[in-house]
Design a protein around this motif. Structure first.
Motif, PDB file in Angstrom:
ATOM      1  N   GLY A  89       0.821  -1.207   0.000  1.00 16.51           N
ATOM      2  CA  GLY A  89       0.000   0.000   0.000  1.00 16.51           C
ATOM      3  C   GLY A  89       0.851   1.251   0.000  1.00 16.51           C
ATOM      4  O   GLY A  89       2.090   1.201   0.009  1.00 16.51           O
ATOM      5  N   ARG A  90       0.206   2.379   0.007  1.00 20.58           N
ATOM      6  CA  ARG A  90       0.913   3.663   0.022  1.00 20.58           C
ATOM      7  C   ARG A  90       1.726   3.810   1.297  1.00 20.58           C
ATOM      8  O   ARG A  90       1.342   3.314   2.354  1.00 20.58           O
ATOM      9  CB  ARG A  90      -0.085   4.812  -0.110  1.00 20.58           C
ATOM     10  CG  ARG A  90      -0.803   4.826  -1.456  1.00 20.58           C
ATOM     11  CD  ARG A  90      -1.752   5.998  -1.547  1.00 20.58           C
ATOM     12  NE  ARG A  90      -2.536   5.935  -2.772  1.00 20.58           N
ATOM     13  CZ  ARG A  90      -3.469   6.811  -3.111  1.00 20.58           C
ATOM     14  NH1 ARG A  90      -3.738   7.819  -2.293  1.00 20.58           N
ATOM     15  NH2 ARG A  90      -4.127   6.682  -4.242  1.00 20.58           N
ATOM     16  N   GLN A  91       2.843   4.508   1.150  1.00 21.82           N
ATOM     17  CA  GLN A  91       3.799   4.807   2.220  1.00 21.82           C
ATOM     18  C   GLN A  91       4.664   3.606   2.603  1.00 21.82           C
ATOM     19  O   GLN A  91       5.560   3.733   3.441  1.00 21.82           O
ATOM     20  CB  GLN A  91       3.098   5.367   3.462  1.00 21.82           C
ATOM     21  CG  GLN A  91       2.330   6.658   3.207  1.00 21.82           C
ATOM     22  CD  GLN A  91       3.198   7.724   2.556  1.00 21.82           C
ATOM     23  OE1 GLN A  91       4.319   7.989   3.007  1.00 21.82           O
ATOM     24  NE2 GLN A  91       2.696   8.339   1.486  1.00 21.82           N
ATOM     25  N   VAL A  93       6.002   4.373  -1.239  1.00 21.01           N
ATOM     26  CA  VAL A  93       5.053   4.201  -2.341  1.00 21.01           C
ATOM     27  C   VAL A  93       4.058   5.358  -2.312  1.00 21.01           C
ATOM     28  O   VAL A  93       3.398   5.597  -1.297  1.00 21.01           O
ATOM     29  CB  VAL A  93       4.311   2.853  -2.224  1.00 21.01           C
ATOM     30  CG1 VAL A  93       3.223   2.750  -3.288  1.00 21.01           C
ATOM     31  CG2 VAL A  93       5.296   1.700  -2.346  1.00 21.01           C
ATOM     32  N   ALA A  94       3.968   6.076  -3.426  1.00 22.45           N
ATOM     33  CA  ALA A  94       3.045   7.210  -3.511  1.00 22.45           C
ATOM     34  C   ALA A  94       1.696   6.813  -4.092  1.00 22.45           C
ATOM     35  O   ALA A  94       0.681   7.444  -3.808  1.00 22.45           O
ATOM     36  CB  ALA A  94       3.657   8.324  -4.358  1.00 22.45           C
ATOM     37  N   LYS A 144       4.000   3.463  -7.877  1.00 25.61           N
ATOM     38  CA  LYS A 144       4.652   4.741  -8.146  1.00 25.61           C
ATOM     39  C   LYS A 144       5.386   5.156  -6.884  1.00 25.61           C
ATOM     40  O   LYS A 144       4.774   5.351  -5.836  1.00 25.61           O
ATOM     41  CB  LYS A 144       3.623   5.812  -8.531  1.00 25.61           C
ATOM     42  CG  LYS A 144       4.247   7.173  -8.816  1.00 25.61           C
ATOM     43  CD  LYS A 144       3.175   8.196  -9.175  1.00 25.61           C
ATOM     44  CE  LYS A 144       3.790   9.566  -9.443  1.00 25.61           C
ATOM     45  NZ  LYS A 144       2.743  10.570  -9.766  1.00 25.61           N
ATOM     46  N   LEU A 145       6.722   5.260  -6.996  1.00 25.03           N
ATOM     47  CA  LEU A 145       7.539   5.631  -5.846  1.00 25.03           C
ATOM     48  C   LEU A 145       7.697   7.140  -5.782  1.00 25.03           C
ATOM     49  O   LEU A 145       7.741   7.821  -6.806  1.00 25.03           O
ATOM     50  CB  LEU A 145       8.912   4.959  -5.933  1.00 25.03           C
ATOM     51  CG  LEU A 145       8.900   3.431  -6.088  1.00 25.03           C
ATOM     52  CD1 LEU A 145      10.323   2.892  -6.055  1.00 25.03           C
ATOM     53  CD2 LEU A 145       8.052   2.775  -5.009  1.00 25.03           C
ATOM     54  N   GLY A 185      11.473  -0.553 -13.807  1.00 26.03           N
ATOM     55  CA  GLY A 185      10.962   0.784 -13.565  1.00 26.03           C
ATOM     56  C   GLY A 185       9.616   0.743 -12.865  1.00 26.03           C
ATOM     57  O   GLY A 185       8.879  -0.246 -12.954  1.00 26.03           O
ATOM     58  N   ASP A 186       9.303   1.826 -12.169  1.00 25.74           N
ATOM     59  CA  ASP A 186       7.982   1.932 -11.551  1.00 25.74           C
ATOM     60  C   ASP A 186       7.049   2.677 -12.491  1.00 25.74           C
ATOM     61  O   ASP A 186       7.364   2.898 -13.671  1.00 25.74           O
ATOM     62  CB  ASP A 186       8.088   2.615 -10.184  1.00 25.74           C
ATOM     63  CG  ASP A 186       8.361   4.110 -10.304  1.00 25.74           C
ATOM     64  OD1 ASP A 186       8.860   4.551 -11.365  1.00 25.74           O
ATOM     65  OD2 ASP A 186       8.074   4.850  -9.344  1.00 25.74           O
ATOM     66  N   LEU A 187       5.912   3.090 -11.983  1.00 21.56           N
ATOM     67  CA  LEU A 187       4.914   3.761 -12.805  1.00 21.56           C
ATOM     68  C   LEU A 187       5.425   5.092 -13.349  1.00 21.56           C
ATOM     69  O   LEU A 187       5.141   5.467 -14.491  1.00 21.56           O
ATOM     70  CB  LEU A 187       3.643   3.978 -11.980  1.00 21.56           C
ATOM     71  CG  LEU A 187       2.397   4.458 -12.714  1.00 21.56           C
ATOM     72  CD1 LEU A 187       2.007   3.483 -13.802  1.00 21.56           C
ATOM     73  CD2 LEU A 187       1.252   4.621 -11.715  1.00 21.56           C
ATOM     74  N   ALA A 188       6.209   5.818 -12.545  1.00 23.85           N
ATOM     75  CA  ALA A 188       6.737   7.105 -13.001  1.00 23.85           C
ATOM     76  C   ALA A 188       7.713   6.909 -14.156  1.00 23.85           C
ATOM     77  O   ALA A 188       7.688   7.644 -15.144  1.00 23.85           O
ATOM     78  CB  ALA A 188       7.414   7.831 -11.843  1.00 23.85           C
ATOM     79  N   MET A 189       8.595   5.903 -14.044  1.00 22.68           N
ATOM     80  CA  MET A 189       9.526   5.638 -15.139  1.00 22.68           C
ATOM     81  C   MET A 189       8.772   5.190 -16.381  1.00 22.68           C
ATOM     82  O   MET A 189       9.127   5.565 -17.503  1.00 22.68           O
ATOM     83  CB  MET A 189      10.552   4.580 -14.748  1.00 22.68           C
ATOM     84  CG  MET A 189      11.522   4.256 -15.888  1.00 22.68           C
ATOM     85  SD  MET A 189      12.707   2.961 -15.512  1.00 22.68           S
ATOM     86  CE  MET A 189      13.877   3.888 -14.539  1.00 22.68           C
TER      87      MET A 189
END
Length: 568
Positions: free
Chosen positions: A412-414, A428-429, A503-504, A526-530
């Motif tokens: 989950g987030r954080q 995790v954002a 997304k980190l 890569g994560d979602l941002a990459m």
């Protein structure tokens, strides 16, 4: 004729970069302050072209064997600086059109060539950079590009006999998927001004050589009132409208889950300067269109019915038209990643003005690249759209802090995730969840690690940086938590369960996103941002190696155009 003051304003606009300048690569274009009457355009020709265009609904496939139409075209081209000396193939193309059009009129049997590929030619925007100035834009697009594409634009007074703007033009060699021309002018009032806008489009593609003319009645809007675009909207404030294919996360403006067609709501309004008598519902006049990276346009439909049928006149304010559609489908737009999708909404109405009424069209569209949104008018601008996706299979183990692991669906987030071999831990954002309807990539390395992911998920390599999963093959080198490994098996397989991505929180900006990684089943991915930063890295760029793809007959025109552009 424009006054010296008007010309000074136009010169200032050019200096400030508020009109289109010459482009690099295969694109060229600019603006001329020269009056078209000084390049051979005569009043009788303007009247003739206006009559022809209006007889054909404002859109005309030109007949260059008609001396008036030919003279009209060449007078405009003179303002762009094109001559038989610097553009020999261009004028050879025009000469060929003259002969072919004459033969058709004489009843001669002319060998039919290939069909024209999907194309469009649209009056795309009108805005006021300041209260005293205005700018109009034309958009010409051909699906999968062309050998050559030319478009121009000019604004005239309402009668169509006095030029109110400079002459704007653009051209592209070996592309033409997304070509714009913009012209600027000045007005002596802050009130709404009725004008006419016209534009030429000349193409050479796959053996098809034709010229087209567009004439539209329009309004230079005043600052208030204007309009409103509620949907589609950029809810996240990142400057794009994100459509996520079978995914949902906080960056998604419109998650398209369980669907096989691109669709989104459209809601908004426009307020005219006077009461509206009727809305033209014909899709040739009132429409919603999108144009993706392949070029061409696709028209939106709601329950199979064109957009114009859903535009209504407000009961309490007859100057106002509005639309509110929960779902508009674009069945011709591929349900696949698309790095940019232009949005164009146009409505044509008849206003209660004068004895016979006055036709006028207004457009809300995404800004053409290269122009800042400096408009003072209340008319809104749409945002460019992006269609994207990427994920890892359910059950993929992600390395967390203190060398722990967790299944991706349990994170989950954080949650702190190990981001690289240095041990950097990032929270995790956001978490993306969706499904996948096309084959995924299954890789195995020489250490026995396995990973199942979508084709456009990025993996890190020691020699090529980030690559897509779909680009990997047996023998590819990839980075892992123990160093470099070699892939011994690469397959594609269908997958029926949920897919996930993280997304980190690495910071803002594309450069930060390019370094946003994590370990998935031991592979550095890569994560979602990459994914968003690299998703369209292999998009076909038709501007590269122009001479290798351009027919030899066009080489002199292209190289001469570069010389002319360098002198601007």
């Amino acid at each position: 004729m424009k006054s010296r003051v008007q010309c000074a304003v136009l010169f200032s606009l050019l200096a400030l970069g508020l009109v289109q300048a010459g482009c690099q690569g295969s694109s060229n274009g600019g603006n001329s302050k020269q009056e078209l009457t000084q390049t051979g355009l005569v009043d009788g020709d303007i009247k003739h072209m206006t009559s022809l265009a209006l007889t054909n609904g404002g859109k005309l496939k030109m007949d260059l064997s008609d001396p008036v139409q030919y003279r009209f075209v060449t007078a405009r081209l003179a303002a762009s600086g094109k001559t038989r000396q610097n553009s020999p193939q261009f004028f050879s193309m025009l000469d060929g059109m003259v002969k072919r059009h004459a033969a058709v009129k004489e009843g001669a049997k002319v060998q039919s060539g290939p069909n024209t590929p999907p194309r469009d030619h649209i009056y795309a925007k009108i805005e006021r950079p300041t209260n005293e100035t205005f700018r109009v834009t034309a958009f010409a697009t051909i699906e999968d590009g062309a050998d050559y594409n030319f478009v121009d634009i000019v604004a005239w007074n309402e009668a169509g006999n006095v030029q109110m703007s400079d002459y704007g033009w653009g051209e592209e060699y070996s592309d033409g998927r997304r070509l714009i021309a913009a012209a600027s002018g000045s007005v002596g009032t802050t009130a709404a001004v009725f004008i006419k806008v016209d534009s030429l489009n000349i193409i050479s593609v796959a053996g098809v050589e034709e010229s087209y003319y567009l004439l539209e009645s329009a309004i230079i809007p005043k600052a208030e009132p204007g309009g409103e675009l509620i949907h589609p909207r950029d809810a996240t404030g990142d400057g794009l409208v994100h459509l996520c294919l079978d995914r949902n996360y906080t960056d998604c403006d419109y998650p398209l889950i369980g669907q096989r067609v691109i669709r989104f709501p459209i809601k908004g309004s426009i307020i005219f300067a006077t009461d509206v008598e009727r809305v033209y519902t014909d899709p040739a006049y009132s429409f919603v269109k999108v144009s993706g990276q392949r070029g061409g346009t696709q028209q939106g439909l709601s329950t199979g019915i064109p957009f114009g049928h859903f535009v209504t006149i407000d009961d309490t304010d007859k100057r106002k038209i509005k639309w509110d559609l929960a779902q508009v489908d674009f069945p011709s737009l591929p349900f696949a990643p698309n790095s940019y999708v232009e949005f164009i909404l146009s409505v044509k109405v008849k206003l209660k003005r004068g004895a016979a009424g006055t036709d006028a069209a207004m457009v809300i569209s995404s800004l053409p690249k290269g122009f800042a949104d400096t408009s003072t008018t209340a008319m809104p601008s749409a945002k460019i759209m992006r269609i994207s996706y990427s994920c890892l299979a359910k059950g993929t183990k992600i390395q967390l802090s203190s060398n722990k692991t967790a299944k991706i669906e349990e994170i989950g987030r954080q949650t702190l995730v190990k981001s690289d071999v240095s041990g950097l831990e990032l929270p995790v954002a956001d978490v993306s969840v969706g499904i996948e309807r096309i084959p995924m990539v299954h890789i195995t390395d020489d250490a026995g690690r396995e990973l199942l992911m979508t084709k456009t998920h990025p993996l890190m390599t020691p020699d090529k940086g980030a690559v897509w999963a779909g680009e990997l093959a047996v023998g590819s080198k990839v980075l892992t938590d123990t160093g470099v490994s070699t892939l011994v098996k690469v397959d594609q397989e269908m997958y029926s369960d949920n897919v996930y991505n993280l997304k980190l929180d690495r910071g803002q900006g594309k450069e930060a996103a390019k370094g946003s990684t994590m370990f998935a089943n031991g592979f550095l991915v890569g994560d979602l941002a990459m994914q968003k930063a690299y998703e369209f890295k292999n998009e076909k760029d038709l501007r590269a190696d122009v001479l290798l793809r351009l027919p030899k007959a066009w080489h002199a025109d292209y190289t001469n155009s570069l010389k002319v552009a360098s002198r601007r």
